[in-house]
Design a protein around this motif. Structure first.
Motif, PDB file in Angstrom:
ATOM      1  N   GLU A   1      51.597  36.827  45.602  1.00 24.70           N
ATOM      2  CA  GLU A   1      51.808  35.795  46.616  1.00 24.70           C
ATOM      3  C   GLU A   1      52.724  34.693  46.088  1.00 24.70           C
ATOM      4  O   GLU A   1      53.620  34.215  46.804  1.00 24.70           O
TER       5      GLU A   1
ATOM      6  N   GLN B   1      46.684  31.387  55.592  1.00 22.57           N
ATOM      7  CA  GLN B   1      47.403  31.912  54.434  1.00 22.57           C
ATOM      8  C   GLN B   1      48.105  33.223  54.768  1.00 22.57           C
ATOM      9  O   GLN B   1      49.187  33.508  54.245  1.00 22.57           O
TER      10      GLN B   1
ATOM     11  N   THR C   1      52.106  33.784  54.181  1.00 17.50           N
ATOM     12  CA  THR C   1      52.623  34.915  53.409  1.00 17.50           C
ATOM     13  C   THR C   1      53.574  35.767  54.234  1.00 17.50           C
ATOM     14  O   THR C   1      54.635  36.192  53.752  1.00 17.50           O
TER      15      THR C   1
END
Length: 702
Positions: free
Chosen positions: A369, A674, A678
């Motif tokens: 990530e 998140q 991403t």
């Protein structure tokens, strides 16, 4: 031997938590097992920064290993047995924990009422005894440029004279207008890397939660999100409402006696209208409005904090103005702001080399990530988010903007977006907002869409209605070069996201179909699964195309492609229509791309397990080492990725679409913030492989 880096200041008020956080981010991008150690803490326990790092970076480190001694104990030990004994105790404690990690971040002492003499000397000695590289931080708040340069120079000279391995000096919290002058002066005067970080009001502003804790206030109204708002200003209410309202400022905490119902309701009504958005209301004198007023307040601005203190306004004001923002686990947005500041003003590649930070051979989910964020930020692209009023999308936009990951366009009713962002205290100043219904682009897009779909009977009138739909409008922005990629699906179906891409953008050269992959981030590596989201039952030709596309996607994101064409049979051991399809697809890939490493048909265990592979296909270059796993159909692929995700604790990133001429990606309707961040980063990276054209290029060059 465990490596380490020691971050120390020279006095209080340097805000070096920004540097601590930035260095930790840097470490976790490259190293799997990172530990944190603070030699001395208050109250004989881990402090708020340790807890922030542990929570943010999902550290498994036990809390009691994160520190050496409490200040009180250390002071007594030093007084009774001397500095050598104190240092010896701390060194033993450090090495006991460091043995478990590849790299350790050491957080220097905080100079806050410690009772220790010569604290800078103690930090320098500990850095030397730990064998740590050292980063020195000097606070420059409310100082002249010349004063900051002199203080950094003197601090470096002191640390160098004490034998420290100083790899960098940081001047933090300097006046933004002086930053470049200070940086130029330090570069000319010091033999080590020097970085200069400007003061950021968003970091120095306390949160409402911090104010509540410090003033021991009672929370009458407000949710967790409201309490996390920054109080960027204080407005004290004493005037009548018509005079008071123009004094309100963005992010202000309104301070007023609790019996001024007119100011309370007026402030909250202004917030609800977004003119301006306030942090909350603090009531003094212990006065509490009646139930009718409180009920109206809760309806006007749900979640907005209304808190009460018993003191008078003047002493309350004195306490408020003495407060400064703090980084902790309860302020994740401040952490994003801090990391954005660090990445903008620190040459992270240079610093990485300075602390000899070699990248680990393992790739953890967090490292993957981080790598995505790094790559997206390196060559920023514009990504359009059609679901601009969705709370998760807005929160993701907040992170993306704070971290400078990409440029953003949000679609939707502009007033609704701003009002929703105001309620969430999200600053969209860096984003472009467009309402497809009223945008001047609507006519241009309608003409283009009608031309593209004329063979399907689409005329201008129909096209004018279609392009007002956000997914179509966003896709047309990508097609016309007004954005580089699109991410949608948080509130729309996969079909609603992908169909405009098929109709408008079309497939890339050499691609027969559009397919998808998931990046499956296991504990120590990343695998690529395709196709688990788009094609229900691909034939051999389509399966070969999926394999070639998936290998290209894997390579683009740093995964060396070794393709396994999965089946219930390995090699020549089985037969049947399903196995034959996979066998034919494998042969087609070898014909089209003889440079690719591919094996098939092969069972999953033989593809990823070296022991099984040695028994079934001992001569294979792929068996036991496969990184790209191509499933024979959607049923198998979708169920397998979900089984691995849930049973093995893998992080599934995707689906990432492939085969379109320009990047469009779909989100799960259950996507977390998140996940959206991403996916946007992935889309930006995909766009980096595309030629930059149109307005998006003009905007970047302007």
């Amino acid at each position: 031997m465990t490596r380490s880096v020691y971050v120390t200041g020279i006095d209080r008020g340097d805000g070096r938590q920004v540097v601590d956080l930035g260095v930790m981010e840097l470490l976790t991008r490259h190293v799997d097992r990172v530990g944190v150690f603070r030699p001395l803490v208050h109250d004989d326990g881990p402090d708020r920064l340790f807890e922030l790092l542990r929570a943010r970076y999902r550290l498994t480190q036990a809390a009691d290993t994160g520190y050496g001694l409490g200040y009180e104990q250390a002071t007594a030990l030093q007084a009774e047995r001397g500095t050598d004994e104190l240092v010896s105790r701390l060194v033993d404690r450090f090495h006991a924990m460091a043995a478990e990690y590849e790299f350790v971040l050491v957080l220097g002492t905080d100079y806050a009422g410690t009772g220790l003499p010569a604290e800078l000397n103690l930090n320098a000695r500990l850095a030397n005894e730990f064998g740590a590289a050292l980063i020195g931080v000097v606070g420059g708040r409310k100082q002249t440029a010349e004063s900051v340069r002199a203080e950094v120079h003197n601090a470096y000279a002191a640390l160098d004279s004490l034998g420290c391995d100083v790899v960098a000096m940081v001047a933090n919290r300097v006046a933004p207008a002086d930053r470049q002058e200070i940086a130029a002066g330090l570069a000319a005067r010091l033999p080590v890397r020097c970085y200069v970080l400007p003061e950021d009001d968003a970091l120095s502003a306390p949160t409402v939660r911090q104010i509540v804790h410090t003033l021991e206030a009672e929370v009458l109204l407000g949710d967790a999100a409201g309490l996390s708002r920054d109080a960027r200003d204080f407005v004290f209410g004493g005037a009548m409402l018509p005079t008071f309202l123009p004094a309100l400022t963005e992010g202000a905490l309104v301070v007023t006696p609790g019996d001024r119902a007119d100011l309370i309701i007026g402030s909250l009504a202004a917030h609800a209208a977004g003119a301006p958005s306030i942090a909350g209301v603090l009531l003094t004198l212990g006065e509490r409005p009646g139930p009718d007023i409180m009920a109206l307040a809760s309806r006007l601005a749900p979640g907005t904090p209304v808190v009460s203190v018993p003191g008078k306004s003047f002493p309350t004001a004195a306490e408020l103005y003495a407060l400064e923002g703090k980084l902790n686990a309860a302020s994740p947005r401040k952490a994003e702001t801090a990391l954005g500041l660090f990445d903008r003003h620190v040459d992270t590649a240079e610093l990485t080399n300075g602390i000899s930070l070699a990248r680990s051979g393992r790739v953890t989910p967090m490292m993957f990530e981080h790598a995505l964020i790094e790559r997206a930020r390196a060559h920023r692209r514009r990504v359009v988010l059609p679901e601009g009023t969705d709370e998760r999308v807005l929160r993701a936009a907040d992170v993306l903007l704070r971290r400078d990951i990409c440029e953003l366009t949000l679609l939707g009713d502009e007033e609704t977006i701003r009002r929703r962002a105001s309620e969430l205290t999200i600053d969209l100043a860096g984003a472009q907002l467009i309402d497809p219904r009223t945008s001047p682009l609507r006519e241009r897009f309608a003409e283009l869409y009608a031309k593209l779909r004329a063979h399907k009977g689409v005329d201008y009138e129909l096209a004018h209605d279609v392009v007002a739909e956000v997914s179509y409008f966003g896709t047309l922005m990508v097609q016309e070069g007004l954005a580089d990629g699109m991410v949608s699906g948080a509130a729309h179906s996969t079909a609603a996201t992908i169909r405009p891409g098929f109709e408008i953008i079309g497939t890339a050269a050499g691609a027969r179909i559009v397919s998808s992959v998931f990046f499956m981030c296991l504990a120590d590596r990343v695998l690529v699964y395709g196709d688990c989201a788009v094609n229900p039952d691909p034939d051999a030709e389509q399966l070969a195309d999926i394999a070639i596309q998936s290998s290209a996607t894997a390579a683009q994101f740093g995964v060396e492609p070794r393709i396994a064409m999965l089946s219930y049979s390995t090699g020549t051991s089985g037969s049947g229509a399903d196995v034959d399809k996979v066998r034919k697809a494998t042969e087609l890939v070898r014909e089209r791309r003889p440079d690719l490493l591919i094996e098939g048909p092969i069972q999953y265990d033989a593809a990823v397990d070296a022991t099984v592979a040695a028994a079934k296909l001992p001569a294979s270059e792929v068996a036991g080492r496969a990184t790209v796993l191509v499933f024979p159909d959607l049923n198998t692929g979708n169920n397998t990725y979900k089984a691995v995700q849930r049973s093995a604790g893998a992080v599934a990133v995707g689906p990432v679409l492939q085969g379109l001429r320009k990047p469009v990606n779909d989100l799960s309707r259950g996507a977390l913030v998140q996940d959206i961040v991403t996916t946007v980063a992935i889309t930006a990276i995909q766009a980096q492989g595309e030629p930059v054209t149109g307005t998006a290029e003009k905007e970047r060059n302007s």
